[in-house]
Design an enzyme around this catalytic site. Sequence first.
Site, short mmCIF file in Angstrom:
data_model
loop_
_atom_site.label_atom_id
_atom_site.label_comp_id
_atom_site.label_asym_id
_atom_site.label_seq_id
_atom_site.Cartn_x
_atom_site.Cartn_y
_atom_site.Cartn_z
N GLY A 279 0.87 -1.18 0.00
CA GLY A 279 0.00 0.00 0.00
C GLY A 279 0.90 1.22 0.00
O GLY A 279 1.80 1.34 0.84
N ASN B 25 3.50 2.10 2.90
CA ASN B 25 4.93 1.98 2.55
C ASN B 25 5.67 3.28 2.86
O ASN B 25 6.77 3.27 3.44
CB ASN B 25 5.10 1.66 1.07
CG ASN B 25 4.55 0.29 0.68
OD1 ASN B 25 4.33 -0.54 1.55
ND2 ASN B 25 4.34 0.06 -0.60
N GLU C 43 -3.93 6.48 -4.06
CA GLU C 43 -4.63 5.23 -3.70
C GLU C 43 -5.74 5.48 -2.68
O GLU C 43 -6.51 4.58 -2.41
CB GLU C 43 -3.63 4.21 -3.14
CG GLU C 43 -3.09 3.27 -4.19
CD GLU C 43 -2.16 2.22 -3.63
OE1 GLU C 43 -1.66 1.44 -4.44
OE2 GLU C 43 -1.92 2.18 -2.40
N GLY D 261 13.49 6.68 -11.78
CA GLY D 261 14.01 5.33 -11.61
C GLY D 261 15.53 5.35 -11.47
O GLY D 261 16.09 6.18 -10.74
N ASP E 270 7.47 4.92 -3.16
CA ASP E 270 6.92 5.18 -1.82
C ASP E 270 8.06 5.46 -0.83
O ASP E 270 7.93 6.32 0.05
CB ASP E 270 6.11 3.97 -1.32
CG ASP E 270 5.12 3.49 -2.36
OD1 ASP E 270 4.65 4.32 -3.15
OD2 ASP E 270 4.84 2.27 -2.39
O1 RIB Z 1 4.05 1.26 -4.75
C1 RIB Z 1 4.02 -0.10 -4.45
C2 RIB Z 1 2.69 -0.45 -3.85
O2 RIB Z 1 1.70 -0.26 -4.82
C3 RIB Z 1 2.57 -1.90 -3.45
O3 RIB Z 1 2.99 -2.13 -2.13
C4 RIB Z 1 1.11 -2.20 -3.69
O4 RIB Z 1 0.39 -2.46 -2.53
C5 RIB Z 1 0.56 -0.99 -4.42
O5 RIB Z 1 -0.14 -0.18 -3.58
#
Ligand code: RIB
Length: 303
Positions: free
Chosen positions: A39, A43, A140, A220, A251
């Site tokens: 997530g 993260n 998200e 990257g 993240d």
């Molecule tokens: O950015 C990586 C994350 O994207 C993963 O941990 C997955 O859960 C998605 O949210």
Amino acid sequence: MIDVVSVASWNADLVSRVPRPIARGETLLATSFEISPGGKGSNAAVAAARQGARVGVIARVGRDDFGRMALALWHAEGIDTQHVEPVEGERSGVAQIHVYDDGDNTISVFPGAGAGLAARHAQAAREMLASCRVAIASCEVPLVATLEAFRIARAGGALTVLNPAPACGLPDELLNRVDVLTPNESELRLLAGTAADATIDAAAQSLLARGVKSVLVTLGAAGCTLYRAGEPPHRLPGWRMTVVDTIGAGDTFTGALAAALARAAPLPEAMRWANAAAALSVTGRGAIGGMPSRPQVEALLAE
Ligand code: RIB
């Protein structure tokens, strides 16, 4: 006192390693399978905590095994969970991830209980948001929760950092509340709505013109570039690392950046930390397996 607040998505990552991307209609045998914490918001919170920041999350999880996994992780990482809402009858978020032999991946996310995060959750965390130093979020979680959290955090004098992932269009109302936006190249192009052949510089400039204070583009292995109005771009090269997988690198960048900003590092210095932390993150398995501690980032920067 909390330094960094993450308006957080939580997913249990179901990670299969396959040699290459799967074609439509094809079945491939995976060479390994793991369930690990993920997530984007969680993260980034873990990344900030490992950099020594005091971190709190605002989140919704199901009252299920994966929800319990989230709470156990956050407790183990010393993250404040008083504004986590465990919900009966809803599933926790899940991400299905395929990692290829070259370390790259594709991800599908079912946000589950996280999709119910709303303005009221930010309001319930008003005290924590109004007194923190940096508030962070990703795409998200529902926009309404981020809008309200950033409004409260900024009114209290905090900086706001938005990781616009997964790629999505964003209203100016939110962009105007963002101090640092951390898109990768494709997220930047989608957000800016520029032509496919437009340069990264042009796309970043168009977002600055829409009210974002700083655009910090992650590239990257090629590093990252910071854009601020009226200043020339500030470019940092990437680090050469042995890649296990790239899950959570963006993240980690956002979380480490927030932690550095929270200890009052100027943005170019915070960017240096984030760039090194993200590089280290690709050397371990899963989203948090390679996430470094502050001494580990220090050691890399000293090389
Ligand atoms: O950015 C990586 C994350 O994207 C993963 O941990 C997955 O859960 C998605 O949210």
